[in-house]
Design a protein around this motif. Sequence first.
Motif: not given
Length: 250
Positions: A139-142, A182-186, A238-240, A248-250
């Motif tokens: 997934a993505s924050g997008a 759902s990552p953020i990576a360089m 689950q989405t990690l 921060q998913i609630r």
Amino acid sequence: MKLKDKAVIITGGAGGIGSGMARAMAKEGAKVAIVDLNEEQGNAVLSELQEISPDSMFIKADLTEREKLHEIVDTVVEKYGKLDVLVNNAHASRQVNFEDTTQADMDFSFDTGFYPTFYLMQSAFPHLKESKGSVINFASGAGLEGQKTQTAYAAAKEAIRAISKVAANEWGEYGINVNIISPIAMTPGVEAWSKEHPETFEAIVSKVPMKRWGDPEKDIGPIAVFLASEDSNYMTGQTLMADGGSIQIR
């Protein structure tokens, strides 16, 4: 060796997060098949992997060719005799404002991300049923936050999350777990972009609670290893969030 002798497919494995996960999994004993269109880069990563896990392999494939996607699974099962883990990492898109997004933009995002994920899951199902295996999708924050200029990418990523949850519900009885990262990576692409837009990049980093972007192998890789291992057997659908606390998913 949490993944000892597990047979793993990773799409988009020739670079970025894909190659990071491939290295992390190989170090845990997995036999990794990386799938990518970039043959030169794919073979370079394969050389690294084979020093760790000699049975690893590279498959050159165009994921937009839907009718051939089953060949990826067939090739891996023929070589390893099974399939334990499917990682659908590959995805490409164009950044365009919502009102300027075209059908071609939508098709490009879905053809490189959503449809390969969907058809590879279908092809992998009978083999994962035998191995009580795992699917790891992305997934993505997008999509989670509706980021600007990401209409096509966000739509495809949320569609991937949706089918992942359906499969998790349907396949759980067979011992197959389906989860999402759902990552953020360089990645190399992000690094090149950060040098062209240093102020924008720093502004984004400042909003990450951990004040840095993740490393594909050291930060994202272990999460993929966890989801591919027996340690996550009772987790599915689950989405990690591997994003330094950005969302921060609630």
